[in-house]
Design an enzyme around this catalytic site. Structure first.
Site, mmCIF file in Angstrom:
data_model
loop_
_atom_site.group_PDB
_atom_site.id
_atom_site.type_symbol
_atom_site.label_atom_id
_atom_site.label_comp_id
_atom_site.label_asym_id
_atom_site.label_seq_id
_atom_site.Cartn_x
_atom_site.Cartn_y
_atom_site.Cartn_z
ATOM 1 N N GLY A 15 35.130 1.073 45.587
ATOM 2 C CA GLY A 15 34.168 0.229 44.880
ATOM 3 C C GLY A 15 32.838 0.910 44.638
ATOM 4 O O GLY A 15 31.842 0.243 44.349
ATOM 5 N N THR A 54 0.839 -1.202 0.000
ATOM 6 C CA THR A 54 0.000 0.000 0.000
ATOM 7 C C THR A 54 0.871 1.248 0.000
ATOM 8 O O THR A 54 2.023 1.227 0.434
ATOM 9 C CB THR A 54 -0.875 0.063 1.268
ATOM 10 O OG1 THR A 54 -0.020 0.154 2.423
ATOM 11 C CG2 THR A 54 -1.756 -1.157 1.397
ATOM 12 N N GLY A 55 0.306 2.348 -0.475
ATOM 13 C CA GLY A 55 0.878 3.687 -0.328
ATOM 14 C C GLY A 55 2.349 3.798 -0.614
ATOM 15 O O GLY A 55 2.875 3.354 -1.630
ATOM 16 N N GLY A 56 3.056 4.418 0.377
ATOM 17 C CA GLY A 56 4.473 4.685 0.221
ATOM 18 C C GLY A 56 5.313 3.435 0.102
ATOM 19 O O GLY A 56 6.330 3.423 -0.593
ATOM 20 N N PHE A 90 10.812 15.620 60.181
ATOM 21 C CA PHE A 90 10.934 16.369 61.433
ATOM 22 C C PHE A 90 11.600 15.548 62.534
ATOM 23 O O PHE A 90 11.591 14.322 62.512
ATOM 24 C CB PHE A 90 9.576 16.897 61.903
ATOM 25 C CG PHE A 90 8.533 15.849 62.191
ATOM 26 C CD1 PHE A 90 8.679 14.927 63.232
ATOM 27 C CD2 PHE A 90 7.358 15.803 61.436
ATOM 28 C CE1 PHE A 90 7.701 13.985 63.506
ATOM 29 C CE2 PHE A 90 6.371 14.849 61.704
ATOM 30 C CZ PHE A 90 6.553 13.942 62.743
ATOM 31 N N ARG A 107 23.433 -10.656 34.143
ATOM 32 C CA ARG A 107 24.000 -11.931 34.587
ATOM 33 C C ARG A 107 23.197 -12.496 35.752
ATOM 34 O O ARG A 107 22.969 -13.694 35.849
ATOM 35 C CB ARG A 107 25.460 -11.744 35.003
ATOM 36 C CG ARG A 107 26.424 -11.570 33.826
ATOM 37 C CD ARG A 107 27.825 -11.333 34.329
ATOM 38 N NE ARG A 107 27.918 -10.078 35.064
ATOM 39 C CZ ARG A 107 28.883 -9.784 35.933
ATOM 40 N NH1 ARG A 107 29.821 -10.682 36.205
ATOM 41 N NH2 ARG A 107 28.917 -8.624 36.547
ATOM 42 N N LYS A 121 -8.221 0.878 4.059
ATOM 43 C CA LYS A 121 -7.584 0.299 2.876
ATOM 44 C C LYS A 121 -7.310 -1.201 3.050
ATOM 45 O O LYS A 121 -7.480 -1.977 2.118
ATOM 46 C CB LYS A 121 -6.291 1.041 2.523
ATOM 47 C CG LYS A 121 -5.325 1.243 3.675
ATOM 48 C CD LYS A 121 -4.200 2.191 3.262
ATOM 49 C CE LYS A 121 -3.303 2.539 4.452
ATOM 50 N NZ LYS A 121 -2.315 3.575 4.106
ATOM 51 N N LYS A 160 27.385 4.485 47.275
ATOM 52 C CA LYS A 160 27.634 3.082 47.617
ATOM 53 C C LYS A 160 26.319 2.505 48.137
ATOM 54 O O LYS A 160 25.723 3.052 49.071
ATOM 55 C CB LYS A 160 28.721 3.005 48.686
ATOM 56 C CG LYS A 160 29.291 1.613 48.924
ATOM 57 C CD LYS A 160 30.196 1.183 47.771
ATOM 58 C CE LYS A 160 30.966 -0.084 48.101
ATOM 59 N NZ LYS A 160 32.011 0.139 49.104
ATOM 60 N N HIS A 161 25.856 1.441 47.530
ATOM 61 C CA HIS A 161 24.600 0.796 47.922
ATOM 62 C C HIS A 161 23.448 1.800 47.962
ATOM 63 O O HIS A 161 22.671 1.846 48.915
ATOM 64 C CB HIS A 161 24.756 0.088 49.263
ATOM 65 C CG HIS A 161 25.768 -1.016 49.241
ATOM 66 N ND1 HIS A 161 25.683 -2.086 48.381
ATOM 67 C CD2 HIS A 161 26.909 -1.199 49.953
ATOM 68 C CE1 HIS A 161 26.718 -2.885 48.565
ATOM 69 N NE2 HIS A 161 27.480 -2.369 49.502
ATOM 70 N N HIS A 175 12.374 5.641 50.816
ATOM 71 C CA HIS A 175 12.378 4.275 51.341
ATOM 72 C C HIS A 175 12.832 3.273 50.279
ATOM 73 O O HIS A 175 12.879 3.599 49.117
ATOM 74 C CB HIS A 175 10.972 3.895 51.812
ATOM 75 C CG HIS A 175 10.576 4.624 53.063
ATOM 76 N ND1 HIS A 175 9.654 5.642 53.059
ATOM 77 C CD2 HIS A 175 10.997 4.495 54.336
ATOM 78 C CE1 HIS A 175 9.510 6.096 54.296
ATOM 79 N NE2 HIS A 175 10.314 5.421 55.090
ATOM 80 N N ASN A 188 15.783 6.791 57.864
ATOM 81 C CA ASN A 188 15.871 8.175 58.326
ATOM 82 C C ASN A 188 17.203 8.774 57.889
ATOM 83 O O ASN A 188 18.236 8.148 58.086
ATOM 84 C CB ASN A 188 15.751 8.241 59.843
ATOM 85 C CG ASN A 188 14.344 7.948 60.330
ATOM 86 O OD1 ASN A 188 13.399 8.568 59.869
ATOM 87 N ND2 ASN A 188 14.208 7.012 61.265
ATOM 88 N N ASP A 222 16.094 14.828 71.024
ATOM 89 C CA ASP A 222 17.326 14.047 71.134
ATOM 90 C C ASP A 222 18.146 14.030 69.850
ATOM 91 O O ASP A 222 19.375 14.087 69.887
ATOM 92 C CB ASP A 222 17.035 12.628 71.617
ATOM 93 C CG ASP A 222 16.008 11.894 70.760
ATOM 94 O OD1 ASP A 222 15.505 12.487 69.784
ATOM 95 O OD2 ASP A 222 15.704 10.721 71.083
#
Length: 525
Positions: free
Chosen positions: A306, A35-37, A474, A216, A67, A276-277, A525, A419, A479
């Site tokens: 690392g 069809t078409g192009g 907050f 892996r 079509k 790291k981590h 988190h 935190n 403490d």
């Protein structure tokens, strides 16, 4: 079981490899409908082609919207060759079998990505293409369906080996790929439509992603994993080009994403983040990239071993030479000059990634997390507190230098697991407390790590003395703040909003500490 291809229907938007594929089919005696192009391109190459309208006896109408939606097309695709009743129906209705469909769809995703208007996007929703693909894929027992130009060579080679036929295994693989493509296409349309209607959370969530890399293993060797991309152009690990180094692992990818997202928070000055981590062990700004790197590394050089290094400027030779002294897993940057690339090339296992740009920290995007039996979907944390939005709640106001460090610390804290407590001094982290169950423990751990790093560097004065401290949420009690006071911090930035805010403010005033509230929390988190 092989199925010989005598007639093929080709209708593609992406003309890559079209003429070569059509020529190979013709050389193997296949009649080509088009069809078409696509038809024009095939005919221009001197390859015999029959217009679909001539095959169906029905003209294209409605500006090409109709079509291929015709019984002679779909009957030729869906008719089961193994059922005499289907074959008789095809004969009674003058329907010829179509044994191969080669279709790729109107570029709807690309049209949306270019920011086209509503009507243009609607016109780029393909109807006939997905219909033919699904018909052919459903009847893959007899029909070969090709939706990706990268599969042309496989089909041609298999036909050459099997006297013009394809194998059942190949047809099944291609059918699965075809259904995945139409599924992704419909997902893109529904997601776009939901956006047009202003639906952030549509009734049905469709997620479409493309396999980029089979890994892996996952977080641990006994887990399987793969990396998928969602087609978004947000610069980062998904769009980066890997210039050197061994294959990226699951943990590399996760940590590299965290590093680049963090360093993208900073654009005013050269900045470096070492991860790291998934937690930062050093973040800093400097007048130059090498200055920022050395400041970031000094925060916790032990943990940096690392780690993943992200920078927000083109990596230069001088900085690359310093990085090469440390064992690092990955370096990610918007670009790297030739001299820097040459330096790091000597570190054959080091992965060097270039992204071509920085991520927009305030850009709109969504994040998805899986739970048992479901998903959590939310906006990316694009919140950013401005200087004039800070609320001074203590008697002493922070100095301009303290304000600079407070804003820096709060941006870093956004990328630290809750935190989160972050000590900053002179545009660099000096202590980071991450992922603890109590905020006071995070405060103590961050101060302790700063003290240990200072001792190892032979420094007599506590690094946290004269620093500022950021809390991602907050202080529920005084403490945590008192732990920061004990460490020598002089100013605090926190969201506020605790039932004991007044108690915390009073403790700050008692110790002549400046404190500002942001009104914005950054749990991670």
């Amino acid at each position: 079981m092989t199925a010989r291809i005598a007639r093929a229907l080709i209708s593609v938007s992406d003309k890559t490899g079209l003429v070569e594929f059509a020529k190979s089919l013709h050389e193997q005696g296949v009649e080509i409908l088009s069809t078409g192009g696509s038809a024009k391109a095939i005919e221009a190459a001197g390859i015999p082609v029959k217009e679909v309208a001539d095959h169906t006896g029905f003209p294209e109408i409605m500006d090409g919207r109709v079509k291929t939606l015709h019984p002679k097309i779909h009957g030729g695709l869906l008719g089961r060759r193994s059922l005499s009743s289907h074959m008789q129906a095809m004969k009674d209705n003058d329907i010829s079998p179509i044994d191969l469909v080669c279709v790729n769809l109107y570029p709807f995703e690309e049209t949306v990505a270019k920011g086209a208007d509503f009507d243009t996007c609607i016109e780029n929703i393909d109807i006939g293409g997905p219909s033919m693909i699904r018909s052919a894929a459903k009847n893959h027992e007899s029909v070969t369906v090709v939706v990706d130009p990268s599969d042309y060579a496989r089909v041609v080679a298999e036909m050459s080996e099997n006297n013009g036929a394809t194998t059942a295994e190949t047809r099944r693989v291609l059918a699965a790929k075809a259904f995945a493509r139409t599924g992704a296409y419909d997902s893109a349309i529904s997601t776009w439509f939901a956006g047009q209607l202003g639906e952030t959370f549509p009734q049905r969530l469709n997620v479409s992603a493309e396999l980029k890399q089979t890994l892996r293993y996952g977080e641990n060797p006994h887990q399987q994993a793969a990396f998928y991309t969602n087609g978004k152009n947000r610069p980062g690990v998904a769009t980066a080009t890997q210039l050197q180094g061994k294959e990226l692992s699951f943990n590399n990818l996760n940590d590299t994403d965290a590093a680049f997202e963090l360093v993208s928070e900073f654009d005013e000055k050269p900045a470096v983040a070492i991860i790291k981590h998934a937690n930062p062990c050093g973040v800093a700004e400097g007048a130059t990239l090498i200055e920022a790197y050395n400041k970031a590394l000094s925060c916790d050089p032990v943990s940096a071993f690392g780690g993943i290094i992200a920078v927000n400027r083109t990596l230069d030779k001088e900085t690359a030479e310093e990085i090469a002294k440390l064992f690092a897993e990955v370096v990610i940057c918007p670009d790297a000059d030739d001299a820097a690339k040459e330096v790091l090339a000597a570190k054959k296992n080091l992965r060097l990634l270039v992204t071509g740009g920085m991520a927009d920290p305030e850009g709109e995007d969504m994040t998805l997390r899986s739970l048992a039996g479901g998903y959590l979907l939310q906006n990316r944390d694009a919140g950013r507190v401005k200087r004039d939005e800070l609320k001074v709640v203590t008697k002493r106001k922070p100095t301009e230098a303290e304000l600079d460090d407070l804003l820096f610390a709060f941006r870093v804290g956004k990328h630290v697991k809750s935190n989160a407590i972050v000590y900053v001094k002179d545009g660099k982290t000096v202590g980071v407390g991450a992922g603890q169950m109590s905020r006071v423990d995070s405060s103590r751990i961050a101060a302790w790590k700063a003290e240990e790093a200072g001792k190892n560097a032979g420094e007599a004065e506590l690094r946290t003395k004269g620093s500022v401290v950021s809390s991602d949420a907050f202080f529920p009690f005084a403490d945590g703040l008192l732990a920061a006071v004990k460490a020598g911090a002089t100013a605090v930035i926190q969201p506020g909003g605790s039932m004991r805010d007044e108690e915390v403010i009073a403790a700050a005033d008692e110790h002549d500490i400046a404190m500002v509230f942001t009104g914005m929390r950054h749990f991670r988190h």
